[in-house]
Design a protein around this motif. Structure first.
Motif, PDB file in Angstrom:
ATOM      1  N   PRO A 296     -10.565 -44.070   7.651  1.00  0.00           N
ATOM      2  CA  PRO A 296     -10.088 -43.445   8.888  1.00  0.00           C
ATOM      3  C   PRO A 296      -8.736 -42.726   8.816  1.00  0.00           C
ATOM      4  O   PRO A 296      -8.196 -42.372   9.867  1.00  0.00           O
ATOM      5  CB  PRO A 296      -9.975 -44.651   9.831  1.00  0.00           C
ATOM      6  N   VAL A 338     -10.554 -49.537  14.573  1.00  0.00           N
ATOM      7  CA  VAL A 338     -11.986 -49.232  14.479  1.00  0.00           C
ATOM      8  C   VAL A 338     -12.770 -50.330  15.211  1.00  0.00           C
ATOM      9  O   VAL A 338     -12.542 -51.516  14.983  1.00  0.00           O
ATOM     10  CB  VAL A 338     -12.434 -49.147  12.999  1.00  0.00           C
ATOM     11  N   ARG A 385     -19.631 -48.979  11.865  1.00  0.00           N
ATOM     12  CA  ARG A 385     -18.345 -48.568  12.433  1.00  0.00           C
ATOM     13  C   ARG A 385     -18.662 -47.588  13.565  1.00  0.00           C
ATOM     14  O   ARG A 385     -19.223 -46.526  13.328  1.00  0.00           O
ATOM     15  CB  ARG A 385     -17.475 -47.898  11.369  1.00  0.00           C
ATOM     16  N   ASN A 388     -13.367 -44.957  16.456  1.00  0.00           N
ATOM     17  CA  ASN A 388     -11.965 -45.066  16.048  1.00  0.00           C
ATOM     18  C   ASN A 388     -11.140 -44.738  17.283  1.00  0.00           C
ATOM     19  O   ASN A 388     -11.280 -43.645  17.830  1.00  0.00           O
ATOM     20  CB  ASN A 388     -11.591 -44.012  15.015  1.00  0.00           C
TER      21      ASN A 388
END
Ligand code: AMP
Ligand code: GLY
Length: 429
Positions: A296, A338, A385, A388
């Motif tokens: 990220p 995240v 995931r 973010n």
């Protein structure tokens, strides 16, 4: 104005699209395949062509004729997508297959570093399990074992336990849990120190390499760096670990030698060179190189950038980076957390409805990663995931506070979501 094709479907690609969308020169954005967030960007579309479908991506480019193609993930770069697209006359941000070896083959990357004197952990390479096991018996540990090829960030074991090391070597080389990526095993010297990711725009054609501010990511699933390795649980940037002296040292000892190394090898490298560094007592050393934007890290870095990203990506793609003026950044700090699905990084469910993706908080951005729109147009989870959440503020403390307040207030919420609570905490102390 130009249309831009962005290959990939993660939070990184959403952040790239979000930033490119701000450019006065960007007309239409095309994502292949994109995610639920990129589908909602203004003047943008997702096209259902996967990153493994090289022929499909080339056909898409021929059809859409973008003025710039940005390849997000490593796999299509390693498969030669950028070479193929360049041969078709496109401006592509991302190295060809030869350059992508810096990430796709850890053994080649290690040789490259030794040819050009780039500091890294000493290593032994094995193509035979017995030799690897004999070597492990001859060493006291801690042990650092790596599968040679791509393994989605999961091909590394760091342990003090010799039996665990032997078991991992067996799984990689004999059972081939990472397939052919495990034909060769590396056993590395154990290094110690804080880790920093330095992403640099790299253009071998005009001979220029340009580092972005240092970022720190969090790879382990649990607070306090407990538990399994993941694709990334959080991030912050810039870090005080990368002061101007350290940046100069990294440029001199690592990035410039890499640029010259590519040039001497006849490798046309136009894209991001990502150096994963460990700042040891003996100076910065390379843990790994990647051939693309970090994820990220990108989601934290791009909100800091005041310059027009499109201009820099295009100049890099065209081999004209020397013509660029210095990148301008705000004096702010980004902190990103995240949100992951229950069970990640093991098995997890997809298709869980998402509530709260449309909430707005000042100074907070929601970048989508594993999300998709279902046939009813509802936003659902589509990966481990999922989001973010990035806050960009005047201090690390304020950015941390805003991220966690937004999460507590329901931003990006879905049933079973998990996240780390300690992202960027160490930078506050
Ligand atoms: P990699 O996939 O090569 O980035 O490795 C994943 C993680 O393993 C790194 O972020 C480090 O925390 C750790 N690691 C890798 N190589 C070493 C090493 N030689 N010594 C100590 N830790 C390492
Ligand atoms: N943040 C780690 C990576 O992008 O590989």
């Amino acid at each position: 104005m130009i249309d831009i094709l962005i290959v990939g479907s993660g939070g990184r690609e959403h952040a790239l699209g979000w930033k490119l969308r701000q450019s006065p020169e960007a007309r239409h954005l095309i994502f292949a395949p994109g995610n639920g967030g990129t589908a909602r960007l203004a003047n943008s579309e997702n096209v259902a062509v996967g990153i493994e479908d090289i022929e499909g991506l080339i056909k898409l480019a021929q059809e859409k004729k973008p003025g710039l193609i940005v390849v997000g993930p490593e796999a299509p770069l390693a498969a030669g997508l950028a070479d193929r697209l360049r041969a078709e006359g496109f401006d592509v941000f991302g190295p060809g297959a030869q350059g992508a070896q810096i990430e796709a083959s850890k053994a080649w990357a290690k040789s490259f570093m030794s040819w050009y004197g780039i500091p890294t952990a000493a290593r032994h390479t094995f193509d035979n399990l017995n030799d690897a096991i004999n070597y492990l018996y001859s060493e006291p540990g801690p042990y650092v074992l790596k599968a040679d090829g791509l393994a989605a960030g999961k091909g590394v074991l760091v342990t003090e336990d010799r039996n665990e090391a032997i078991q991992f070597a067996t799984q990689v080389m004999l059972e081939r849990i990472f397939g052919e990526s495990g034909a060769v095993l590396l056993v590395e010297e154990y290094m110690q120190g804080p880790e920093v990711s330095v992403l640099a725009l790299c253009d071998t054609k005009s001979g220029f390499i340009f580092p972005l501010p240092g970022a720190c990511d969090y790879k382990r699933i649990g607070d306090g760096d407990a538990g399994a390795n993941t694709g990334g649980m959080g991030v912050y940037a810039p870090t005080r670990l990368m002061g101007s002296k350290m940046v100069a040292q990294v440029l001199r000892e690592i990035l410039m030698p890499a640029l010259h190394g590519f040039q001497q090898q006849g490798i046309d490298y136009r894209g991001i060179l990502y150096a994963g560094l460990m700042l040891t007592d003996a100076g910065p050393k390379v843990v790994e190189f990647n051939c693309r934007f970090g994820d990220p890290e990108t989601q934290a870095l791009l909100p800091l950038l005041e310059s027009d990203l499109l201009e820099y990506l295009l100049l890099t793609a065209q081999g004209r980076l020397t013509e660029a003026s210095s990148l301008r950044y705000s004096n702010k700090y980004s902190v990103g957390v995240v949100l992951v699905a229950e069970g990640y990084p093991g098995t997890y469910q997809k298709g869980i409805p998402i509530t709260g993706a449309d909430l707005h908080f000042d100074g907070v951005e929601l970048f989508h990663a594993g999300t998709a729109l279902n046939p009813d147009g509802q936003l659902v989870t589509n990966g481990g995931r999922v989001f973010n959440i990035i806050s960009t503020e005047s201090s690390i403390s304020l950015a941390r506070k805003k991220v966690y307040n937004a999460i507590n207030a329901g931003l990006g919420a879905f049933v079973g979501m998990q996240y780390r609570h300690d992202i960027a905490q160490r930078e506050e102390e």
